[in-house]
Design a protein around this motif. Structure first.
Motif, mmCIF file in Angstrom:
data_model
loop_
_atom_site.group_PDB
_atom_site.id
_atom_site.type_symbol
_atom_site.label_atom_id
_atom_site.label_comp_id
_atom_site.label_asym_id
_atom_site.label_seq_id
_atom_site.Cartn_x
_atom_site.Cartn_y
_atom_site.Cartn_z
ATOM 1 N N LEU A 135 4.693 -3.284 2.596
ATOM 2 C CA LEU A 135 4.141 -3.382 1.257
ATOM 3 C C LEU A 135 2.698 -2.900 1.260
ATOM 4 C CD1 LEU A 135 4.384 -4.340 -1.698
ATOM 5 C CD2 LEU A 135 3.764 -6.640 -0.900
ATOM 6 N N PHE A 136 2.455 -1.843 0.509
ATOM 7 C CA PHE A 136 1.114 -1.276 0.391
ATOM 8 C C PHE A 136 0.512 -1.760 -0.929
ATOM 9 C CE2 PHE A 136 3.584 1.398 3.119
ATOM 10 C CZ PHE A 136 2.715 1.830 4.105
ATOM 11 N N GLY A 137 -0.622 -2.464 -0.844
ATOM 12 C CA GLY A 137 -1.214 -3.055 -2.038
ATOM 13 C C GLY A 137 -0.823 -4.505 -2.197
ATOM 14 N N SER A 138 -0.679 -5.202 -1.086
ATOM 15 C CA SER A 138 -0.165 -6.576 -1.125
ATOM 16 C C SER A 138 -1.175 -7.577 -1.656
ATOM 17 C CB SER A 138 0.291 -7.007 0.273
ATOM 18 O OG SER A 138 -0.774 -6.913 1.206
ATOM 19 N N SER A 191 5.444 -12.702 -1.918
ATOM 20 C CA SER A 191 6.005 -14.049 -1.843
ATOM 21 C C SER A 191 7.434 -14.166 -2.363
ATOM 22 C CB SER A 191 5.113 -15.024 -2.628
ATOM 23 O OG SER A 191 5.054 -14.669 -4.003
ATOM 24 N N LYS A 192 7.908 -13.168 -3.120
ATOM 25 C CA LYS A 192 9.186 -13.340 -3.808
ATOM 26 C C LYS A 192 10.281 -12.350 -3.404
ATOM 27 C CE LYS A 192 6.880 -15.221 -7.907
ATOM 28 N NZ LYS A 192 6.540 -15.004 -9.331
ATOM 29 N N LEU A 193 9.929 -11.267 -2.744
ATOM 30 C CA LEU A 193 10.960 -10.305 -2.359
ATOM 31 C C LEU A 193 11.824 -10.851 -1.234
ATOM 32 C CD1 LEU A 193 9.218 -6.798 -2.335
ATOM 33 C CD2 LEU A 193 10.954 -7.625 -3.939
ATOM 34 N N PHE A 251 9.576 1.212 2.225
ATOM 35 C CA PHE A 251 8.154 1.321 1.889
ATOM 36 C C PHE A 251 8.035 1.022 0.397
ATOM 37 C CE2 PHE A 251 5.790 4.145 5.106
ATOM 38 C CZ PHE A 251 6.628 3.807 6.156
ATOM 39 N N ILE A 252 7.128 0.116 0.013
ATOM 40 C CA ILE A 252 6.811 -0.088 -1.402
ATOM 41 C C ILE A 252 5.333 0.173 -1.605
ATOM 42 C CG2 ILE A 252 6.684 -1.723 -3.329
ATOM 43 C CD1 ILE A 252 9.037 -3.201 -2.229
ATOM 44 N N GLU A 308 11.978 -9.642 5.119
ATOM 45 C CA GLU A 308 10.657 -9.754 5.747
ATOM 46 C C GLU A 308 9.698 -8.776 5.080
ATOM 47 O OE1 GLU A 308 8.473 -9.214 10.120
ATOM 48 O OE2 GLU A 308 10.643 -8.923 9.913
ATOM 49 N N ILE A 309 8.555 -9.284 4.641
ATOM 50 C CA ILE A 309 7.570 -8.459 3.946
ATOM 51 C C ILE A 309 6.324 -8.357 4.808
ATOM 52 C CG2 ILE A 309 6.342 -8.062 1.788
ATOM 53 C CD1 ILE A 309 9.406 -8.321 1.500
#
Length: 302
Positions: A6-9, A19-21, A46-47, A24-25
């Motif tokens: 996650l880019f921009g977490s 917290s909700k996806l 990738f998000i 594993e993040i």
């Protein structure tokens, strides 16, 4: 199990995704030197939700917007192509198509008309991504959310809530408009559904919005309801309101022409394409349910 980079977490949307996806993040901070070397080889997704949107002080330059919303997208996407990940999800914005007012229902095929550096830089990133060649086993999803709201929101809804919660009459009753929002919970739900249906859903652009639009007068009613007050709506002449907004432009005040446009113009967005692709009849939260949840959270955070 899905492993997502996650880019921009650390931003508003990123914190909710963190917290909700499902699965594993892993938050990735591209400010760290050699961040590319720490990308795990077994990441599936990738998000990218890095972006620059708000510039209430009016100090950001065109270069600032294009760096955050376009140049960084290229860097992250190039790493995706090198990786073993199968899915790239880019969080764009409906502003890539329209930022002000459009009477007809916006779909993914609507002709774009971005006006600001924000909208134009978002559109440029979309165009770049769509031109790239993907291996057959990789997929690209460009999500165009409407105005996102949820716990921790510090945008236009928060400003409006501050006015209503203090019992100050809402002065924009002369404007009759309706807009499509999206609750962050519905957005997270749709991304999880993309994970679940990754083998069957096609790459492409998808609008992300609640199922129903909401008029500003109804939004005021919801805010008053949450505060257990009667809504006070006053119809100040439009010419006076517009003049006050221009004063806000000049003196960099919270109430300005940009915010006036967001609060009083009509912008309706269809979410039918993504619901059809995911075989959904409706989203978990109605527009009103999502707004009640968000506005209720304001009572504790403000």
């Amino acid at each position: 199990m899905i492993k997502t980079l996650l880019f921009g977490s650390n931003g508003f949307l990123g914190s909710h995704l963190q917290s909700k996806l499902d699965g594993e993040i892993i938050g990735v901070n591209i400010r760290h030197q050699n961040w590319q070397e720490n990308i795990p080889g077994d990441a599936n997704v990738f998000i990218n939700c890095i972006g620059k949107a708000h510039d209430h002080k009016g100090t950001a330059t065109e270069k600032d917007f294009y760096f955050a919303n376009y140049e960084l997208v290229k860097v992250i996407f190039e790493e995706f192509l090198k990786s073993n990940a199968q899915i790239f999800i880019h969080i764009s914005s409906i502003a890539a198509v329209e930022e002000n007012e459009r009477k007809e229902l916006l779909t993914e095929d609507s002709v774009g008309n971005p006006q600001s550096h924000y909208g134009k830089s978002k559109k440029a990133a979309e165009e770049y991504l769509l031109k790239q060649s993907l291996p057959s086993w990789k997929k690209l999803f460009i999500l165009r959310p409407t105005m996102i709201h949820g716990e921790g929101d510090k945008g236009n809804l928060t400003l409006l809530y501050k006015i209503i919660s203090k019992g100050i009459p809402y002065p924009l009753g002369a404007f009759d408009n309706s807009r499509t929002f999206v609750s962050v919970d519905n957005l997270v739900f749709l991304i999880n559904k993309i994970f679940e249906n990754r083998d069957s859903i096609n790459s492409g652009i998808y609008n992300v919005a609640d199922d129903e639009p909401v008029s500003t007068s109804n939004l005021i009613r919801i805010m008053a309801q949450v505060n257990q007050k009667n809504p006070l709506i006053v119809s100040v002449p439009k010419v006076v309101v517009t003049f006050l907004a221009k004063i806000g432009d000049t003196f960099k005040l919270p109430f300005n022409s940009k915010r006036l446009s967001k609060m009083t113009t009509t912008l309706l967005v269809s979410n039918q394409k993504i619901k059809t692709a995911l075989k959904l009849k409706e989203l978990p939260l109605s527009a009103e349910e999502g707004l009640i949840k968000t506005i209720s959270s304001f009572k504790t955070q403000l």
